[in-house]
Design an enzyme around this catalytic site. Structure first.
Site, PDB file in Angstrom:
ATOM      1  N   ASP A   1      15.704 -54.986  73.596  1.00  0.00           N
ATOM      2  CA  ASP A   1      15.816 -53.583  72.954  1.00  0.00           C
ATOM      3  C   ASP A   1      14.798 -53.169  72.036  1.00  0.00           C
ATOM      4  O   ASP A   1      14.724 -52.169  71.438  1.00  0.00           O
ATOM      5  CB  ASP A   1      17.102 -53.914  71.727  1.00  0.00           C
ATOM      6  CG  ASP A   1      16.944 -54.821  70.805  1.00  0.00           C
ATOM      7  OD1 ASP A   1      16.508 -55.952  71.075  1.00  0.00           O
ATOM      8  OD2 ASP A   1      16.707 -54.296  69.740  1.00  0.00           O
TER       9      ASP A   1
ATOM     10  N   ASP B   1      17.371 -60.927  75.808  1.00  0.00           N
ATOM     11  CA  ASP B   1      17.059 -60.884  74.118  1.00  0.00           C
ATOM     12  C   ASP B   1      18.695 -61.088  73.458  1.00  0.00           C
ATOM     13  O   ASP B   1      19.389 -60.715  74.290  1.00  0.00           O
ATOM     14  CB  ASP B   1      16.427 -59.692  73.778  1.00  0.00           C
ATOM     15  CG  ASP B   1      16.444 -59.576  72.218  1.00  0.00           C
ATOM     16  OD1 ASP B   1      15.786 -60.668  71.663  1.00  0.00           O
ATOM     17  OD2 ASP B   1      16.713 -58.709  71.578  1.00  0.00           O
TER      18      ASP B   1
ATOM     19  N   ASP C   1      20.024 -60.374  69.636  1.00  0.00           N
ATOM     20  CA  ASP C   1      20.221 -59.571  68.728  1.00  0.00           C
ATOM     21  C   ASP C   1      19.829 -57.976  69.079  1.00  0.00           C
ATOM     22  O   ASP C   1      18.522 -57.819  69.432  1.00  0.00           O
ATOM     23  CB  ASP C   1      19.458 -59.739  67.324  1.00  0.00           C
ATOM     24  CG  ASP C   1      19.898 -60.975  66.606  1.00  0.00           C
ATOM     25  OD1 ASP C   1      20.950 -61.118  66.179  1.00  0.00           O
ATOM     26  OD2 ASP C   1      18.872 -61.940  66.855  1.00  0.00           O
TER      27      ASP C   1
END
Length: 232
Positions: free
Chosen positions: A177, A14, A16
Site C-alpha cells: 500500500d 505487506d 498493515d
C-alpha cells in the site's frame, strides 16, 4: 501488468494497510503511551500518516508533536517501552480485514502460488496478529522489520524471499500500500502491485512506481491469473 513476460510463481504481501486496517490498534496503544507520559491524545489521522516505516519511526513521529529533536531523543526509550507494552496487550483487538483479503488469499493459494508476508512491523507483533486474524495459514514465510539487517524500502527482504523460494525476482510480485513496498520490490526486480486504500505517509499511492493499482487482493489475484494464462 505488462504482457509477454514470464509466469508469476510467488507473491509477497505487506500487512498493515494492505491486508489489515491496524490504525485503530496503533491509535489506542499510542494514546495509552502518551497518557503514561502525561501527553494529550492525538487523532487517528495523525497516527495514520506515520504508519509504515517501522515502530521507531512511528514513536519518534508521535513524540515530535510535542518535543524538539533533543526532547524526542530524551523520551524515546520510555515511550517505546510503554508503546510496546500497550500494543502487545491490544494487538488485533481493533484491527479489521480489508474487503477481498481472504478471498484474494484463497484465490492466490488455489493458483499454487507461494506466499510470503513482509512487513516493517516487529515480528513479535506481526506473527500474533496474523494468527489472531486467521491470515497465518496462507504464508510460508513471514519477515518483520528487524528479521533482516535492512527493511523496506531496501530490497533486501524481497530478495531474501526470492532466495528462500529459489525463484528469480521476475517470477515474484509484491503487493503493498505504500512507496516503501513499491521501492523495495522495484529495486529487487519484482513485479509491483499497489492497493489504494492503505497508508502511504499521507501521499497518493498513484505517485509510486508500480505495474498496476488494484482495488483488492482479490483483484490482484484475478490480474495475476490473467497474466499467467498469457505469459510465455
Amino acid at each position: 501488468m505488462r504482457q509477454g513476460h514470464g509466469v508469476i510463481r510467488a507473491v509477497i504481501i505487506d500487512l498493515d494497510g494492505t491486508m489489515l486496517d491496524t490504525v485503530p490498534d496503533f491509535h489506542v496503544a499510542i494514546n495509552r503511551m502518551r497518557a503514561d507520559l502525561q501527553l494529550a491524545p492525538i487523532s487517528a489521522v495523525q497516527v495514520k500518516d506515520l504508519v509504515g516505516k517501522g515502530s521507531a519511526n512511528l514513536i519518534a513521529g508521535v513524540l515530535a508533536f510535542d518535543f524538539d529533536a533533543a526532547g524526542v531523543a530524551r523520551h524515546f526509550d520510555a515511550a517505546m517501552a510503554a508503546y510496546q507494552r500497550h500494543y502487545l496487550a491490544i494487538n488485533g483487538d481493533h484491527a479489521t480485514l480489508y474487503d477481498g483479503v481472504i478471498e484474494g488469499l484463497a484465490a492466490l493459494q488455489a493458483m499454487d502460488l507461494r506466499m510470503a508476508c513482509v512487513t516493517n512491523k516487529p515480528i513479535a507483533f506481526a506473527r500474533p496478529l496474523l494468527e489472531k486474524t486467521g491470515l497465518a495459514p496462507y504464508f510460508e514465510i513471514v519477515y518483520g522489520g528487524e528479521c533482516l539487517p535492512r527493511k523496506k524500502p531496501d530490497p533486501m527482504p524481497m530478495l531474501q524471499v526470492c532466495a528462500d523460494f529459489d525463484l528469480a525476482p521476475g517470477e515474484v510480485v509484491a503487493i503493498g500500500d505504500s512507496s516503501n513496498d513499491a521501492e523495495a520490490a522495484r529495486a529487487a526486480g519484482c513485479w509491483v502491485l499497489a492497493v489504494p486504500y492503505g497508508y502511504n505517509h499521507g501521499r497518493s499511492i498513484h505517485e509510486a512506481d508500480s505495474d498496476g493499482i488494484v482495488d483488492s487482493l482479490l483483484e490482484a489475484a484475478t490480474l495475476i491469473s490473467s497474466h499467467n494464462r498469457t505469459a510465455n
